[in-house]
Write an enzyme that holds these catalytic residues in place. Structure first.
Site, PDB file in Angstrom:
ATOM      1  N   ASP A  46       0.846  -1.200   0.000  1.00 56.68           N
ATOM      2  CA  ASP A  46       0.000   0.000   0.000  1.00 56.68           C
ATOM      3  C   ASP A  46       0.881   1.250   0.000  1.00 56.68           C
ATOM      4  O   ASP A  46       1.578   1.522   0.980  1.00 56.68           O
ATOM      5  CB  ASP A  46      -0.898   0.004   1.242  1.00 56.68           C
ATOM      6  CG  ASP A  46      -1.867   1.179   1.234  1.00 56.68           C
ATOM      7  OD1 ASP A  46      -2.965   1.042   0.675  1.00 56.68           O
ATOM      8  OD2 ASP A  46      -1.510   2.248   1.777  1.00 56.68           O
ATOM      9  N   TYR A  51       3.247   9.770  -0.586  1.00 57.33           N
ATOM     10  CA  TYR A  51       4.351   9.166   0.179  1.00 57.33           C
ATOM     11  C   TYR A  51       5.689   9.334  -0.560  1.00 57.33           C
ATOM     12  O   TYR A  51       6.737   9.066   0.011  1.00 57.33           O
ATOM     13  CB  TYR A  51       4.122   7.673   0.445  1.00 57.33           C
ATOM     14  CG  TYR A  51       2.840   7.301   1.158  1.00 57.33           C
ATOM     15  CD1 TYR A  51       2.047   8.257   1.790  1.00 57.33           C
ATOM     16  CD2 TYR A  51       2.412   5.978   1.203  1.00 57.33           C
ATOM     17  CE1 TYR A  51       0.865   7.902   2.432  1.00 57.33           C
ATOM     18  CE2 TYR A  51       1.240   5.613   1.852  1.00 57.33           C
ATOM     19  CZ  TYR A  51       0.460   6.584   2.451  1.00 57.33           C
ATOM     20  OH  TYR A  51      -0.705   6.212   3.077  1.00 57.33           O
ATOM     21  N   LYS A  76      -2.588   5.947  -4.360  1.00 55.45           N
ATOM     22  CA  LYS A  76      -3.669   6.897  -4.058  1.00 55.45           C
ATOM     23  C   LYS A  76      -3.361   8.252  -4.667  1.00 55.45           C
ATOM     24  O   LYS A  76      -2.203   8.683  -4.691  1.00 55.45           O
ATOM     25  CB  LYS A  76      -3.818   7.072  -2.539  1.00 55.45           C
ATOM     26  CG  LYS A  76      -3.708   5.789  -1.743  1.00 55.45           C
ATOM     27  CD  LYS A  76      -3.972   5.967  -0.264  1.00 55.45           C
ATOM     28  CE  LYS A  76      -3.585   4.718   0.502  1.00 55.45           C
ATOM     29  NZ  LYS A  76      -2.168   4.649   0.884  1.00 55.45           N
ATOM     30  N   HIS A 109      -7.341   9.744  -2.059  1.00 54.12           N
ATOM     31  CA  HIS A 109      -6.700   9.636  -0.733  1.00 54.12           C
ATOM     32  C   HIS A 109      -7.554  10.289   0.370  1.00 54.12           C
ATOM     33  O   HIS A 109      -7.697   9.738   1.451  1.00 54.12           O
ATOM     34  CB  HIS A 109      -5.317  10.285  -0.808  1.00 54.12           C
ATOM     35  CG  HIS A 109      -4.336   9.770   0.201  1.00 54.12           C
ATOM     36  ND1 HIS A 109      -2.980   9.677  -0.066  1.00 54.12           N
ATOM     37  CD2 HIS A 109      -4.491   9.340   1.472  1.00 54.12           C
ATOM     38  CE1 HIS A 109      -2.367   9.198   1.007  1.00 54.12           C
ATOM     39  NE2 HIS A 109      -3.260   8.998   1.954  1.00 54.12           N
TER      40      HIS A 109
HETATM   41  N1  NAP Z   1      -5.186   6.497   3.704  1.00 55.26           N
HETATM   42  C1  NAP Z   1      -4.621   7.190   4.654  1.00 55.26           C
HETATM   43  O1  NAP Z   1      -4.942   8.383   4.866  1.00 55.26           O
HETATM   44  C2  NAP Z   1      -3.552   6.554   5.486  1.00 55.26           C
HETATM   45  C3  NAP Z   1      -3.079   7.193   6.647  1.00 55.26           C
HETATM   46  C4  NAP Z   1      -2.105   6.545   7.403  1.00 55.26           C
HETATM   47  C5  NAP Z   1      -1.640   5.298   7.021  1.00 55.26           C
HETATM   48  N2  NAP Z   1      -2.107   4.707   5.865  1.00 55.26           N
HETATM   49  C6  NAP Z   1      -1.613   3.375   5.416  1.00 55.26           C
HETATM   50  O2  NAP Z   1      -1.664   2.451   6.502  1.00 55.26           O
HETATM   51  C7  NAP Z   1      -0.355   1.910   6.717  1.00 55.26           C
HETATM   52  C8  NAP Z   1      -0.156   1.577   8.183  1.00 55.26           C
HETATM   53  O3  NAP Z   1      -0.390   2.734   8.999  1.00 55.26           O
HETATM   54  P1  NAP Z   1       0.767   3.527   9.773  1.00 55.26           P
HETATM   55  O4  NAP Z   1       2.032   3.343   9.061  1.00 55.26           O
HETATM   56  O5  NAP Z   1       0.286   4.915   9.985  1.00 55.26           O
HETATM   57  O6  NAP Z   1       0.778   2.893  11.222  1.00 55.26           O
HETATM   58  P2  NAP Z   1       0.859   1.441  11.881  1.00 55.26           P
HETATM   59  O7  NAP Z   1       1.074   0.386  10.871  1.00 55.26           O
HETATM   60  O8  NAP Z   1      -0.329   1.335  12.809  1.00 55.26           O
HETATM   61  O9  NAP Z   1       2.144   1.588  12.815  1.00 55.26           O
HETATM   62  C9  NAP Z   1       3.437   1.800  12.307  1.00 55.26           C
HETATM   63  C10 NAP Z   1       4.351   2.135  13.481  1.00 55.26           C
HETATM   64  O10 NAP Z   1       4.322   1.092  14.454  1.00 55.26           O
HETATM   65  C11 NAP Z   1       5.618   0.527  14.598  1.00 55.26           C
HETATM   66  N3  NAP Z   1       5.439  -0.936  14.587  1.00 55.26           N
HETATM   67  C12 NAP Z   1       5.102  -1.712  13.520  1.00 55.26           C
HETATM   68  N4  NAP Z   1       4.989  -3.001  13.885  1.00 55.26           N
HETATM   69  C13 NAP Z   1       5.261  -3.061  15.214  1.00 55.26           C
HETATM   70  C14 NAP Z   1       5.321  -4.122  16.152  1.00 55.26           C
HETATM   71  N5  NAP Z   1       5.088  -5.378  15.773  1.00 55.26           N
HETATM   72  N6  NAP Z   1       5.621  -3.814  17.448  1.00 55.26           N
HETATM   73  C15 NAP Z   1       5.860  -2.544  17.813  1.00 55.26           C
HETATM   74  N7  NAP Z   1       5.816  -1.494  16.977  1.00 55.26           N
HETATM   75  C16 NAP Z   1       5.537  -1.749  15.679  1.00 55.26           C
HETATM   76  C17 NAP Z   1       6.445   0.993  13.423  1.00 55.26           C
HETATM   77  O11 NAP Z   1       7.783   1.186  13.807  1.00 55.26           O
HETATM   78  P3  NAP Z   1       9.084   0.713  12.951  1.00 55.26           P
HETATM   79  O12 NAP Z   1       8.824   1.001  11.504  1.00 55.26           O
HETATM   80  O13 NAP Z   1      10.178   1.561  13.538  1.00 55.26           O
HETATM   81  O14 NAP Z   1       9.269  -0.751  13.226  1.00 55.26           O
HETATM   82  C18 NAP Z   1       5.787   2.341  13.094  1.00 55.26           C
HETATM   83  O15 NAP Z   1       6.300   3.348  13.936  1.00 55.26           O
HETATM   84  C19 NAP Z   1       0.571   3.018   6.171  1.00 55.26           C
HETATM   85  O16 NAP Z   1       1.894   2.569   5.975  1.00 55.26           O
HETATM   86  C20 NAP Z   1      -0.167   3.408   4.924  1.00 55.26           C
HETATM   87  O17 NAP Z   1       0.056   2.446   3.903  1.00 55.26           O
HETATM   88  C21 NAP Z   1      -3.057   5.324   5.114  1.00 55.26           C
END
Ligand code: NAP
Length: 278
Positions: A46, A51, A76, A109
């Site tokens: 994704d 990004y 997106k 998005h």
């Molecule tokens: N459509 C939208 O508006 C929107 C907005 C936000 C996100 N997204 C999408 O959703 C995806 C995921 O969301 P996100 O990146 O915001 O947050 P997330 O996946 O909820 O969390 C990512 C964070 O958690 C840490 N982490 C990951 N796995 C872990 C584990 N097993 N234990 C402890 N910490 C952990 C990562 O650190 P490290 O990398 O340092 O390990 C990073 O800081 C994004 O990458 C993107 O593709 C979309």
């Protein structure tokens, strides 16, 4: 290790329920991160124009030696490109950055109801063209609230395949999920572990201890059992692997209910409110 299940989109296409998100991964490090995730077994990436790392996504897939058809790729539309002519240019740029002649899924998005005279309808009609051309195998939206979805239903032809929204135990976003369920729109839950915020929650840590899994695995498994699509982000190799190991245990109904009860409503939201994000 059991396989990641495929879910059926409303147009018959299949999407792997678990993927890898690349938000906030440095463009220069994205190819290596994607390649590593593909080696672990992820087959769904994704990304987004905003990004700035679509190029790395394409490179990572090629470096992994996989066929294009082996990986489900989502991107997106940039918030800066909602006017239909701009959207067409931006979509072409996405395909050239990725180095592919199609994406599996392309999303608006954010709805941006306070910009472009509140017109996300003509933007959606541009995405309908990308779908009809075959260059986007499926199209969907992100951060759409119920009134935004109702307006698309009233004024356009194609029902979005997905709505990608913030959802995690502190913000379960039930109203938007329910609309999707009733109208054939699958929910994709972004920030599935709330960027780590929920991992110290006593209910989640106690459940993790009892089932012999980590807090992140319990939280991600809760999403899987709710039927949502997730793509946790990590650049830590051990976590990339940990987040993929979700299919060798099951949460019971009490676990599911206790985690769902952690919902704080709007207070649990970590990102911007879709009505106001501009
Ligand atoms: N459509 C939208 O508006 C929107 C907005 C936000 C996100 N997204 C999408 O959703 C995806 C995921 O969301 P996100 O990146 O915001 O947050 P997330 O996946 O909820 O969390 C990512 C964070 O958690 C840490 N982490 C990951 N796995 C872990 C584990 N097993 N234990 C402890 N910490 C952990 C990562 O650190 P490290 O990398 O340092 O390990 C990073 O800081 C994004 O990458 C993107 O593709 C979309």
């Amino acid at each position: 290790m059991a396989d990641v299940p495929d879910l059926a989109l409303n147009n018959g296409q299949a999407i792997p329920q678990l993927g890898f998100g690349v938000f906030q991964i440095d463009p220069a490090e994205t190819a290596a991160a994607v390649q590593q995730a593909l080696e672990v077994g992820y087959r769904h990436i994704d990304t987004a124009e905003m990004y700035r790392n679509e190029k790395g996504v394409g490179e990572g897939i090629r470096q992994a030696g996989l066929d294009r058809s082996d990986v489900f790729v989502t991107s997106k539309l940039s918030n800066e490109a909602h006017r239909p002519d701009d959207a067409r240019t931006a979509f072409d740029d996405t395909l050239s950055a990725l180095g592919f002649d199609y994406v599996d899924l392309f999303l608006i998005h954010w709805p941006l109801p306070t910009r472009y005279d509140g017109d996300f309808v003509s933007t959606w009609q541009a995405l309908e063209e990308f779908y009809r051309s075959g260059q986007a195998r499926s199209i969907g939206v992100s951060n759409f609230q119920v009134p935004h979805l109702r307006r698309l239903a009233a004024e356009t032809d194609i029902v979005p395949a997905v709505n990608q929204i913030e959802a995690h135990p502190y913000f379960t976003n039930e109203e938007v999920r329910a609309y999707g369920r009733e109208h054939g729109i699958l929910t994709e839950a972004w920030s599935p572990i709330a960027q780590g915020v929920v991992l110290d929650d006593p209910t989640i840590t106690a459940t993790a201890e009892r089932v012999g899994k980590t807090p992140a695995q319990v939280t991600l498994r809760w999403h899987i059992q709710r039927g949502d699509i997730i793509f946790p982000k990590s650049t830590t190799p051990s976590r990339v692997k940990e987040n993929f190991e979700l299919f060798d245990f099951v949460l019971d109904d009490d676990d599911m209910a206790m985690i769902s009860a952690l919902d704080k409503g709007e207070d649990g939201r970590t990102g911007g409110h879709p009505d106001r994000v501009a």
